[in-house]
Design a protein around this motif. Sequence first.
Motif, PDB file in Angstrom:
ATOM      1  N   PHE A   1       3.487 -11.377   3.458  1.00 22.17           N
ATOM      2  CA  PHE A   1       3.969 -10.359   4.399  1.00 22.17           C
ATOM      3  C   PHE A   1       4.371  -9.092   3.637  1.00 22.17           C
ATOM      4  CE2 PHE A   1       7.418  -8.328   6.736  1.00 22.17           C
ATOM      5  CZ  PHE A   1       6.995  -8.358   8.056  1.00 22.17           C
ATOM      6  N   LEU A   2       5.183  -9.268   2.585  1.00 24.06           N
ATOM      7  CA  LEU A   2       5.640  -8.118   1.807  1.00 24.06           C
ATOM      8  C   LEU A   2       4.501  -7.512   0.993  1.00 24.06           C
ATOM      9  CD1 LEU A   2       9.111  -9.395   0.548  1.00 24.06           C
ATOM     10  CD2 LEU A   2       8.654  -7.716   2.345  1.00 24.06           C
ATOM     11  N   GLY A   3       3.622  -8.339   0.451  1.00 25.93           N
ATOM     12  CA  GLY A   3       2.501  -7.857  -0.355  1.00 25.93           C
ATOM     13  C   GLY A   3       1.599  -6.932   0.426  1.00 25.93           C
ATOM     14  N   ILE A   4       1.296  -7.306   1.660  1.00 24.57           N
ATOM     15  CA  ILE A   4       0.436  -6.476   2.505  1.00 24.57           C
ATOM     16  C   ILE A   4       1.110  -5.139   2.788  1.00 24.57           C
ATOM     17  CG2 ILE A   4      -0.423  -6.283   4.877  1.00 24.57           C
ATOM     18  CD1 ILE A   4      -1.171  -9.322   4.553  1.00 24.57           C
ATOM     19  N   ARG A   5       2.365  -5.165   3.151  1.00 29.53           N
ATOM     20  CA  ARG A   5       3.073  -3.932   3.468  1.00 29.53           C
ATOM     21  C   ARG A   5       3.269  -3.056   2.232  1.00 29.53           C
ATOM     22  NH1 ARG A   5       3.180  -7.539   6.886  1.00 29.53           N
ATOM     23  NH2 ARG A   5       3.483  -7.133   9.095  1.00 29.53           N
ATOM     24  N   TYR A   6       3.532  -3.692   1.114  1.00 29.58           N
ATOM     25  CA  TYR A   6       3.677  -2.932  -0.132  1.00 29.58           C
ATOM     26  C   TYR A   6       2.349  -2.279  -0.521  1.00 29.58           C
ATOM     27  CZ  TYR A   6       4.867  -1.570  -4.837  1.00 29.58           C
ATOM     28  OH  TYR A   6       5.072  -0.831  -5.967  1.00 29.58           O
ATOM     29  N   ALA A   7       1.244  -3.018  -0.395  1.00 27.33           N
ATOM     30  CA  ALA A   7      -0.078  -2.476  -0.730  1.00 27.33           C
ATOM     31  C   ALA A   7      -0.404  -1.271   0.146  1.00 27.33           C
ATOM     32  CB  ALA A   7      -1.148  -3.547  -0.582  1.00 27.33           C
ATOM     33  N   LEU A   8      -0.103  -1.356   1.430  1.00 28.37           N
ATOM     34  CA  LEU A   8      -0.349  -0.223   2.332  1.00 28.37           C
ATOM     35  C   LEU A   8       0.475   0.987   1.913  1.00 28.37           C
ATOM     36  CD1 LEU A   8      -0.494  -2.052   5.777  1.00 28.37           C
ATOM     37  CD2 LEU A   8      -2.370  -0.821   4.654  1.00 28.37           C
ATOM     38  N   ARG A   9       1.737   0.778   1.601  1.00 23.68           N
ATOM     39  CA  ARG A   9       2.590   1.897   1.177  1.00 23.68           C
ATOM     40  C   ARG A   9       2.100   2.465  -0.157  1.00 23.68           C
ATOM     41  NH1 ARG A   9       4.500  -0.511   4.954  1.00 23.68           N
ATOM     42  NH2 ARG A   9       6.251  -0.162   6.275  1.00 23.68           N
ATOM     43  N   TYR A  10       1.651   1.568  -1.057  1.00 26.08           N
ATOM     44  CA  TYR A  10       1.181   1.971  -2.376  1.00 26.08           C
ATOM     45  C   TYR A  10      -0.008   2.924  -2.280  1.00 26.08           C
ATOM     46  CZ  TYR A  10      -0.439   1.613  -7.195  1.00 26.08           C
ATOM     47  OH  TYR A  10      -0.842   1.901  -8.477  1.00 26.08           O
ATOM     48  N   ILE A  11      -0.897   2.704  -1.318  1.00 26.93           N
ATOM     49  CA  ILE A  11      -2.061   3.595  -1.155  1.00 26.93           C
ATOM     50  C   ILE A  11      -1.759   4.760  -0.215  1.00 26.93           C
ATOM     51  CG2 ILE A  11      -3.745   1.814  -1.721  1.00 26.93           C
ATOM     52  CD1 ILE A  11      -4.371   1.576   1.284  1.00 26.93           C
ATOM     53  N   GLY A  12      -0.482   4.926   0.135  1.00 24.62           N
ATOM     54  CA  GLY A  12      -0.068   6.091   0.908  1.00 24.62           C
ATOM     55  C   GLY A  12      -0.161   5.941   2.412  1.00 24.62           C
ATOM     56  N   MET A  13      -0.300   4.733   2.894  1.00 21.05           N
ATOM     57  CA  MET A  13      -0.379   4.515   4.343  1.00 21.05           C
ATOM     58  C   MET A  13       0.977   4.028   4.844  1.00 21.05           C
ATOM     59  SD  MET A  13      -4.149   3.040   5.016  1.00 21.05           S
ATOM     60  CE  MET A  13      -4.123   3.652   6.684  1.00 21.05           C
ATOM     61  N   ASN A  14       1.730   4.942   5.373  1.00 20.45           N
ATOM     62  CA  ASN A  14       3.050   4.609   5.898  1.00 20.45           C
ATOM     63  C   ASN A  14       2.908   4.260   7.378  1.00 20.45           C
ATOM     64  OD1 ASN A  14       5.736   4.171   6.020  1.00 20.45           O
ATOM     65  ND2 ASN A  14       6.335   6.319   5.948  1.00 20.45           N
ATOM     66  N   ILE A  15       2.361   3.109   7.638  1.00 18.36           N
ATOM     67  CA  ILE A  15       2.087   2.672   9.007  1.00 18.36           C
ATOM     68  C   ILE A  15       2.757   1.334   9.266  1.00 18.36           C
ATOM     69  CG2 ILE A  15      -0.111   3.886   9.280  1.00 18.36           C
ATOM     70  CD1 ILE A  15      -1.538   1.369   8.411  1.00 18.36           C
ATOM     71  N   ARG A  16       2.929   1.046  10.519  1.00 19.30           N
ATOM     72  CA  ARG A  16       3.519  -0.216  10.927  1.00 19.30           C
ATOM     73  C   ARG A  16       2.437  -1.134  11.471  1.00 19.30           C
ATOM     74  NH1 ARG A  16       9.175   1.213  11.518  1.00 19.30           N
ATOM     75  NH2 ARG A  16       9.920  -0.099   9.848  1.00 19.30           N
ATOM     76  N   ILE A  17       2.543  -2.402  11.135  1.00 20.06           N
ATOM     77  CA  ILE A  17       1.618  -3.409  11.648  1.00 20.06           C
ATOM     78  C   ILE A  17       2.319  -4.148  12.776  1.00 20.06           C
ATOM     79  CG2 ILE A  17       0.291  -5.481  11.101  1.00 20.06           C
ATOM     80  CD1 ILE A  17       0.355  -4.549   8.161  1.00 20.06           C
ATOM     81  N   PHE A  18       1.650  -4.248  13.910  1.00 21.91           N
ATOM     82  CA  PHE A  18       2.149  -4.998  15.054  1.00 21.91           C
ATOM     83  C   PHE A  18       1.180  -6.131  15.337  1.00 21.91           C
ATOM     84  CE2 PHE A  18       3.766  -0.716  15.391  1.00 21.91           C
ATOM     85  CZ  PHE A  18       5.093  -0.913  15.734  1.00 21.91           C
ATOM     86  N   TYR A  19       1.593  -7.073  16.152  1.00 27.13           N
ATOM     87  CA  TYR A  19       0.748  -8.218  16.488  1.00 27.13           C
ATOM     88  C   TYR A  19       0.713  -8.383  18.001  1.00 27.13           C
ATOM     89  CZ  TYR A  19       1.165  -9.292  11.552  1.00 27.13           C
ATOM     90  OH  TYR A  19       1.127  -9.205  10.183  1.00 27.13           O
TER      91      TYR A  19
END
Length: 183
Positions: free
Chosen positions: A25-43
């Motif tokens: 969960f954290l890895g995915i969100r960290y990877a997105l932030r790392y590449i500059g995508m400050n987005i939220r994932i919803f389900y």
Amino acid sequence: MENIILSKKERMFFLSLSIKRKKEFLGIRYALRYIGMNIRIFYNEKRKPFLFPEKKHISLSHSFGKIAIAISSYQIGIDIEKLRKDNKIVKVKNKFLRKDESIFIKKNYEKDYLHVIWGIKESLYKLEGGIHHSFLNRYKVSPFILEKKSCISCWIMKKTCSQRFYAFYRKIENFYLVYIIDK
């Protein structure tokens, strides 16, 4: 954790996860932030991830410490699987491998073929929205040969019609990455 800001709902969900799932969960969100995508994932109600307010589709996968994220303007499914030395995938192949799929598998590369076929079916499942169907009956993979650059025909089989897709894959170290885009 300090680099990732979670909403109250995300934090509650995070706390309910196992240690392994928390890392993913954290890895995915960290990877997105790392590449500059400050987005939220919803389900959604079927646990299919989506982005908001972005009008893009997302698919996620993880396997043995590796993560894969696909973001597209089109529906997309992605899977990453570690090519394992044990025979687990061989032992469960009767749960996802159709008889007409088994005839083109080269015995010396059985595990490789099984991992690619599993990845295709997992990607179709995610593309379709996580509707619980049998990988054996709902999804079909056309014959293919393992090559570096290969496009594989695959199908979602429905009662009234079938829909054809094209899967792409590549081997990265001892992992297979598979993805399908519904263009």
